[in-house]
Design an enzyme around this catalytic site. Structure first.
Site, short mmCIF file in Angstrom:
data_model
loop_
_atom_site.label_atom_id
_atom_site.label_comp_id
_atom_site.label_asym_id
_atom_site.label_seq_id
_atom_site.Cartn_x
_atom_site.Cartn_y
_atom_site.Cartn_z
N ASP A 30 38.91 47.31 59.86
CA ASP A 30 39.46 45.96 59.81
C ASP A 30 40.66 45.96 58.87
O ASP A 30 40.65 46.58 57.80
CB ASP A 30 38.40 44.98 59.31
CG ASP A 30 38.81 43.53 59.57
OD1 ASP A 30 38.14 42.88 60.40
OD2 ASP A 30 39.78 43.04 58.94
N ILE A 31 41.71 45.26 59.26
CA ILE A 31 42.95 45.22 58.47
C ILE A 31 42.76 44.44 57.17
O ILE A 31 43.54 44.60 56.23
CB ILE A 31 44.08 44.60 59.34
CG1 ILE A 31 45.45 44.98 58.82
CG2 ILE A 31 43.94 43.08 59.44
CD1 ILE A 31 46.58 44.63 59.77
N ASN A 86 31.36 36.85 65.49
CA ASN A 86 31.77 35.45 65.41
C ASN A 86 32.14 34.99 66.81
O ASN A 86 32.88 35.67 67.53
CB ASN A 86 32.98 35.31 64.48
CG ASN A 86 32.63 35.62 63.04
OD1 ASN A 86 31.56 35.24 62.56
ND2 ASN A 86 33.50 36.33 62.34
N GLN A 93 35.96 32.56 64.97
CA GLN A 93 36.45 33.71 65.74
C GLN A 93 37.97 33.58 65.85
O GLN A 93 38.49 32.56 66.32
CB GLN A 93 35.83 33.71 67.15
CG GLN A 93 36.30 34.90 67.98
CD GLN A 93 35.72 34.93 69.40
OE1 GLN A 93 34.99 34.01 69.79
NE2 GLN A 93 36.04 35.96 70.15
N SER A 94 38.68 34.60 65.38
CA SER A 94 40.15 34.53 65.36
C SER A 94 40.81 35.42 66.40
O SER A 94 41.98 35.22 66.74
CB SER A 94 40.67 34.89 63.97
OG SER A 94 40.31 36.21 63.62
N HIS A 99 34.19 41.57 69.57
CA HIS A 99 34.17 42.63 68.56
C HIS A 99 32.99 42.40 67.64
O HIS A 99 32.63 41.26 67.34
CB HIS A 99 35.48 42.69 67.76
CG HIS A 99 35.90 41.37 67.20
ND1 HIS A 99 36.51 40.40 67.96
CD2 HIS A 99 35.81 40.86 65.95
CE1 HIS A 99 36.78 39.35 67.21
NE2 HIS A 99 36.35 39.59 65.98
P1 AMP Z 1 37.08 37.37 63.86
O1 AMP Z 1 37.59 36.38 62.85
O2 AMP Z 1 35.59 37.50 63.87
O3 AMP Z 1 37.66 37.10 65.24
O4 AMP Z 1 37.59 38.79 63.38
C1 AMP Z 1 38.86 39.29 63.66
C2 AMP Z 1 39.10 40.39 62.67
O5 AMP Z 1 40.19 41.16 63.13
C3 AMP Z 1 39.46 39.90 61.25
O6 AMP Z 1 38.49 40.38 60.33
C4 AMP Z 1 40.84 40.50 61.02
O7 AMP Z 1 41.02 40.93 59.69
C5 AMP Z 1 40.87 41.66 62.01
N1 AMP Z 1 42.18 42.07 62.47
C6 AMP Z 1 43.19 41.29 62.91
N2 AMP Z 1 44.25 42.05 63.29
C7 AMP Z 1 43.89 43.34 63.10
C8 AMP Z 1 44.52 44.59 63.30
N3 AMP Z 1 45.76 44.68 63.78
N4 AMP Z 1 43.85 45.72 62.99
C9 AMP Z 1 42.61 45.65 62.48
N5 AMP Z 1 41.94 44.50 62.27
C10 AMP Z 1 42.57 43.36 62.58
#
Ligand code: AMP
Length: 113
Positions: A30-31, A86, A93-94, A99
């Site tokens: 995760d970033i 999420n 969920q973003s 995932h």
């Molecule tokens: P969610 O909020 O459950 O949808 O989780 C999305 C996750 O993706 C978050 O924890 C972000 O930090 C992660 N994320 C977003 N962009 C990237 C990326 N380019 N590489 C790795 N993780 C990412």
């Protein structure tokens, strides 16, 4: 070309170090890590969320199998880890591509915020 971030990562369009990959699933850090171990386990095929994936038990099984392998590879299978999916706005969920967060390496609290 898709505009789905995780489709692009899984397809290799965005250079990313995979900690695990097979024909159906990839996993990468995760970033914005929330613990020393914070890996995202992602199906290569676009599925927007857990609700949409529920009818595909094969896919769910492959994702869960990858979660267990990642946890073992990261050395948190015995100490414990949290796996989080999420789903939807209330859960924040973003990224709209299924995932599983695999989070470990520290003591966690419950309930989540
Ligand atoms: P969610 O909020 O459950 O949808 O989780 C999305 C996750 O993706 C978050 O924890 C972000 O930090 C992660 N994320 C977003 N962009 C990237 C990326 N380019 N590489 C790795 N993780 C990412």
């Amino acid at each position: 070309m898709t505009d789905c971030l995780f489709c692009r990562i899984a397809a290799g369009e965005i250079p990313t170090d995979f900690v695990y990959e097979d024909d159906d699933v990839v996993a990468f850090r995760d970033i914005n890590p929330q613990a020393s171990v914070h890996i995202l386990v992602v199906p290569r095929r676009h599925v927007p969320d857990l609700t949409a994936a529920a009818e595909d038990s094969d896919l769910i099984g492959r994702v869960v199998s990858a979660v267990a392998k990642v946890a073992a590879d990261q050395g948190v299978d015995r100490s414990g880890y949290r796996s989080v999916v999420n789903t939807g706005p209330d859960a924040q969920q973003s990224v709209q591509h299924l995932h599983v967060h695999v989070i470990g390496g520290r003591q966690m609290d419950w309930p989540p915020g």
